[in-house]
Scaffold this motif. Structure first.
Motif, PDB file in Angstrom:
ATOM      1  N   PRO A 159      39.427  85.640 129.927  1.00 31.55           N
ATOM      2  CA  PRO A 159      40.502  85.667 128.732  1.00 31.55           C
ATOM      3  C   PRO A 159      40.286  86.454 127.578  1.00 31.55           C
ATOM      4  CG  PRO A 159      40.326  83.426 129.359  1.00 31.55           C
ATOM      5  CD  PRO A 159      38.843  84.042 129.879  1.00 31.55           C
ATOM      6  N   LEU A 160      38.840  86.404 127.201  1.00 26.80           N
ATOM      7  CA  LEU A 160      38.332  87.255 126.069  1.00 26.80           C
ATOM      8  C   LEU A 160      38.111  88.575 126.142  1.00 26.80           C
ATOM      9  CD1 LEU A 160      36.673  84.094 124.361  1.00 26.80           C
ATOM     10  CD2 LEU A 160      39.078  84.901 123.965  1.00 26.80           C
ATOM     11  N   SER A 207      38.109  76.603 142.876  1.00 24.32           N
ATOM     12  CA  SER A 207      38.103  76.276 144.227  1.00 24.32           C
ATOM     13  C   SER A 207      39.246  76.574 144.781  1.00 24.32           C
ATOM     14  CB  SER A 207      38.078  74.520 144.136  1.00 24.32           C
ATOM     15  OG  SER A 207      39.319  73.941 143.445  1.00 24.32           O
ATOM     16  N   ASP A 208      39.161  76.330 146.217  1.00 30.91           N
ATOM     17  CA  ASP A 208      40.330  77.083 147.018  1.00 30.91           C
ATOM     18  C   ASP A 208      41.802  76.437 146.396  1.00 30.91           C
ATOM     19  OD1 ASP A 208      38.225  77.924 148.391  1.00 30.91           O
ATOM     20  OD2 ASP A 208      38.533  76.704 150.007  1.00 30.91           O
ATOM     21  N   ASP A 209      41.942  75.405 146.093  1.00 29.50           N
ATOM     22  CA  ASP A 209      42.960  74.809 145.670  1.00 29.50           C
ATOM     23  C   ASP A 209      43.509  75.650 144.554  1.00 29.50           C
ATOM     24  OD1 ASP A 209      43.401  73.684 147.888  1.00 29.50           O
ATOM     25  OD2 ASP A 209      42.884  71.489 147.155  1.00 29.50           O
ATOM     26  N   GLU A 210      42.539  75.568 143.459  1.00 27.45           N
ATOM     27  CA  GLU A 210      42.656  76.130 141.936  1.00 27.45           C
ATOM     28  C   GLU A 210      42.900  77.619 142.387  1.00 27.45           C
ATOM     29  OE1 GLU A 210      39.881  73.254 139.381  1.00 27.45           O
ATOM     30  OE2 GLU A 210      38.955  75.217 140.392  1.00 27.45           O
ATOM     31  N   LEU A 211      42.315  78.350 143.056  1.00 28.23           N
ATOM     32  CA  LEU A 211      42.736  79.631 143.261  1.00 28.23           C
ATOM     33  C   LEU A 211      44.041  79.852 143.756  1.00 28.23           C
ATOM     34  CD1 LEU A 211      41.435  82.703 142.806  1.00 28.23           C
ATOM     35  CD2 LEU A 211      40.651  82.474 145.347  1.00 28.23           C
ATOM     36  N   LYS A 212      44.386  79.136 144.593  1.00 25.62           N
ATOM     37  CA  LYS A 212      45.699  79.323 145.328  1.00 25.62           C
ATOM     38  C   LYS A 212      46.840  78.922 144.252  1.00 25.62           C
ATOM     39  CE  LYS A 212      48.631  78.102 149.010  1.00 25.62           C
ATOM     40  NZ  LYS A 212      48.913  77.326 150.489  1.00 25.62           N
ATOM     41  N   ASP A 213      46.645  77.936 143.330  1.00 26.60           N
ATOM     42  CA  ASP A 213      47.495  77.775 142.308  1.00 26.60           C
ATOM     43  C   ASP A 213      47.652  78.765 141.097  1.00 26.60           C
ATOM     44  OD1 ASP A 213      49.207  75.547 140.905  1.00 26.60           O
ATOM     45  OD2 ASP A 213      47.516  75.956 139.472  1.00 26.60           O
ATOM     46  N   LEU A 214      46.536  79.548 140.948  1.00 27.61           N
ATOM     47  CA  LEU A 214      46.537  80.529 140.080  1.00 27.61           C
ATOM     48  C   LEU A 214      47.272  81.848 140.439  1.00 27.61           C
ATOM     49  CD1 LEU A 214      45.619  81.973 137.394  1.00 27.61           C
ATOM     50  CD2 LEU A 214      43.451  82.459 138.592  1.00 27.61           C
ATOM     51  N   VAL A 215      46.868  82.163 141.930  1.00 28.73           N
ATOM     52  CA  VAL A 215      47.417  83.285 142.590  1.00 28.73           C
ATOM     53  C   VAL A 215      48.791  83.226 142.633  1.00 28.73           C
ATOM     54  CG1 VAL A 215      47.118  85.032 144.341  1.00 28.73           C
ATOM     55  CG2 VAL A 215      45.420  84.136 143.263  1.00 28.73           C
ATOM     56  N   CYS A 216      49.304  82.067 143.468  1.00 24.44           N
ATOM     57  CA  CYS A 216      50.671  82.008 144.014  1.00 24.44           C
ATOM     58  C   CYS A 216      51.413  81.208 142.875  1.00 24.44           C
ATOM     59  CB  CYS A 216      50.474  80.963 145.137  1.00 24.44           C
ATOM     60  SG  CYS A 216      49.581  81.824 146.475  1.00 24.44           S
ATOM     61  N   ARG A 255      46.496  85.767 128.917  1.00 21.97           N
ATOM     62  CA  ARG A 255      46.932  84.683 127.971  1.00 21.97           C
ATOM     63  C   ARG A 255      47.132  83.335 128.978  1.00 21.97           C
ATOM     64  NH1 ARG A 255      49.682  89.264 125.900  1.00 21.97           N
ATOM     65  NH2 ARG A 255      51.446  89.025 127.199  1.00 21.97           N
ATOM     66  N   LEU A 256      47.657  83.641 130.343  1.00 18.90           N
ATOM     67  CA  LEU A 256      48.082  82.363 131.059  1.00 18.90           C
ATOM     68  C   LEU A 256      46.602  81.609 131.421  1.00 18.90           C
ATOM     69  CD1 LEU A 256      50.493  82.511 134.066  1.00 18.90           C
ATOM     70  CD2 LEU A 256      48.041  81.623 134.294  1.00 18.90           C
ATOM     71  N   VAL A 257      45.484  82.434 131.939  1.00 20.54           N
ATOM     72  CA  VAL A 257      44.290  81.693 131.838  1.00 20.54           C
ATOM     73  C   VAL A 257      43.804  81.083 130.728  1.00 20.54           C
ATOM     74  CG1 VAL A 257      42.127  82.019 132.734  1.00 20.54           C
ATOM     75  CG2 VAL A 257      43.706  83.180 133.803  1.00 20.54           C
ATOM     76  N   GLU A 311      46.069  77.564 130.182  1.00 23.23           N
ATOM     77  CA  GLU A 311      46.077  76.819 131.367  1.00 23.23           C
ATOM     78  C   GLU A 311      44.767  76.153 131.794  1.00 23.23           C
ATOM     79  OE1 GLU A 311      48.877  75.233 132.665  1.00 23.23           O
ATOM     80  OE2 GLU A 311      50.283  76.890 131.719  1.00 23.23           O
ATOM     81  N   TYR A 312      43.697  76.899 131.502  1.00 23.18           N
ATOM     82  CA  TYR A 312      42.152  76.380 132.161  1.00 23.18           C
ATOM     83  C   TYR A 312      41.331  76.142 131.030  1.00 23.18           C
ATOM     84  CZ  TYR A 312      44.100  78.266 136.705  1.00 23.18           C
ATOM     85  OH  TYR A 312      44.693  78.241 137.901  1.00 23.18           O
ATOM     86  N   PRO A 313      40.541  75.102 131.010  1.00 25.51           N
ATOM     87  CA  PRO A 313      39.602  74.726 129.962  1.00 25.51           C
ATOM     88  C   PRO A 313      38.630  75.867 129.753  1.00 25.51           C
ATOM     89  CG  PRO A 313      39.152  73.672 131.954  1.00 25.51           C
ATOM     90  CD  PRO A 313      40.491  74.419 132.346  1.00 25.51           C
ATOM     91  N   ARG A 314      38.105  76.055 128.604  1.00 17.38           N
ATOM     92  CA  ARG A 314      37.045  77.025 128.119  1.00 17.38           C
ATOM     93  C   ARG A 314      35.772  77.153 128.836  1.00 17.38           C
ATOM     94  NH1 ARG A 314      41.227  77.297 126.759  1.00 17.38           N
ATOM     95  NH2 ARG A 314      41.943  77.599 124.672  1.00 17.38           N
ATOM     96  N   GLU A 315      35.342  75.812 129.569  1.00 13.15           N
ATOM     97  CA  GLU A 315      34.031  75.789 130.185  1.00 13.15           C
ATOM     98  C   GLU A 315      34.166  76.379 131.650  1.00 13.15           C
ATOM     99  OE1 GLU A 315      36.087  71.976 130.137  1.00 13.15           O
ATOM    100  OE2 GLU A 315      35.493  73.251 128.698  1.00 13.15           O
ATOM    101  N   LYS A 316      35.375  76.285 132.192  1.00 12.31           N
ATOM    102  CA  LYS A 316      35.527  76.872 133.506  1.00 12.31           C
ATOM    103  C   LYS A 316      35.691  78.475 133.483  1.00 12.31           C
ATOM    104  CE  LYS A 316      37.616  74.313 136.521  1.00 12.31           C
ATOM    105  NZ  LYS A 316      36.595  74.483 137.589  1.00 12.31           N
ATOM    106  N   LEU A 317      36.725  79.014 132.705  1.00  9.44           N
ATOM    107  CA  LEU A 317      36.918  80.026 132.633  1.00  9.44           C
ATOM    108  C   LEU A 317      36.994  80.692 131.099  1.00  9.44           C
ATOM    109  CD1 LEU A 317      39.799  80.888 135.149  1.00  9.44           C
ATOM    110  CD2 LEU A 317      37.640  81.190 135.826  1.00  9.44           C
TER     111      LEU A 317
END
Length: 273
Positions: A144-145, A166-175, A129-131, A134-140
């Motif tokens: 979510p489905l 990307s590295d920054d996006e992955l860190k933002d998601l995980v952390c 639900r968070l993804v 928070e993230y556009p459909r064309e990226k992820l």
């Protein structure tokens, strides 16, 4: 306590006391050589096994280790070769097993397989639900489905989540968004650490029935062929230099170290029949 005058002891806040700072300081200092699988890290893993197996200390230690990415650190420590790394791998497996052990940290009550799976799927749906929000459909788009069983598969997570960020996006998601890792820890500063921590967090808990099916009643040929346990410690001469190569049999689950040990035990038991 720190002295503030002649013979006087000033007040020390609880968060600055020795009891509150001992384990975090030990983690930061002894895990410095985790990549090499040094002796200090092996001793720290043994300390973690002791603290995680005791209910009064398990709640704090488990939360702290998960927040610092201990599972990813154990995998890095076991990536080398040699006798020390073999024991490090065994200790790391024990720590990982204790971290995933199905028990309530508050009261020590056992958690059933159904309850553990339900709790894990609730966490998976929370992240989905968070993804989705928070993230556009064309990226992820697929994560979510997807159903919970599919969303927890490592290959699916790598291709549909990790490789698309990307590295920054992955860190933002995980952390920051999911709160899986401390953003200031060294594990969260590398992409491999972020990916490993995310995959371990999404890993489906293994049912007890499946775990029991994987246990052998008798030693397998691979177990009997391993001759690096007791003989390696004898070859090193024992003492302080080589004593860390061998550990207690009950702790390491090494009932059958060599073919000779197995035969001696069988012959010894047959004498009493």
């Amino acid at each position: 306590r720190e002295a503030t005058g002649k013979g006087a002891c000033g007040h020390v806040a609880l968060r600055d006391s020795l009891e509150a700072t001992f384990f975090p300081r030990a983690h930061d200092e002894l895990c410095a050589g985790a990549a090499e699988g040094g002796t200090n890290f092996m001793l720290f893993l043994q300390l973690c096994c002791e603290l995680l197996s005791q209910l009064p200390t398990r709640r704090f230690v488990r939360s702290y280790l998960l927040d610092k990415g201990m599972l990813a650190r154990c995998e890095w420590a076991a990536s080398g070769s040699g006798e020390a790394t073999t024991l490090t791998r065994k200790l790391a497996a024990m720590v990982a097993s204790l971290l995933r052990f199905e028990v309530r940290d508050e009261d020590g009550a056992a958690v059933s397989d159904e309850e553990a799976l339900s709790t894990h799927y609730d966490e998976c749906q929370r992240i989905q639900r968070l993804v989705y929000r928070e993230y556009p459909r064309e990226k992820l788009s697929k994560f979510p489905l997807a159903n919970c069983a599919k969303a927890c598969e490592p290959g699916f997570l790598r291709s549909e989540v990790c490789d698309r960020l990307s590295d920054d996006e992955l860190k933002d998601l995980v952390c920051h968004k999911c709160g899986i890792l401390d953003p200031d820890c060294d594990v969260g500063s590398t992409r491999s650490g972020l990916e490993t921590s995310f995959l371990e967090h999404m890993r489906v808990p293994l049912a007890r029935a499946k775990m029991l099916e994987g246990l052998a009643l008798y030693p397998t040929e691979r177990d009997l062929a391993v001759t690096s346990g007791r003989e390696a410690s004898k070859a090193s001469g024992g003492g302080a230099a080589g004593s860390f190569l061998c550990t207690g049999l009950p702790r390491m689950n090494l009932q059958f170290l060599t073919m000779r040990d197995y035969l001696v035990r069988c012959l010894s038991s047959s004498k009493h029949l």
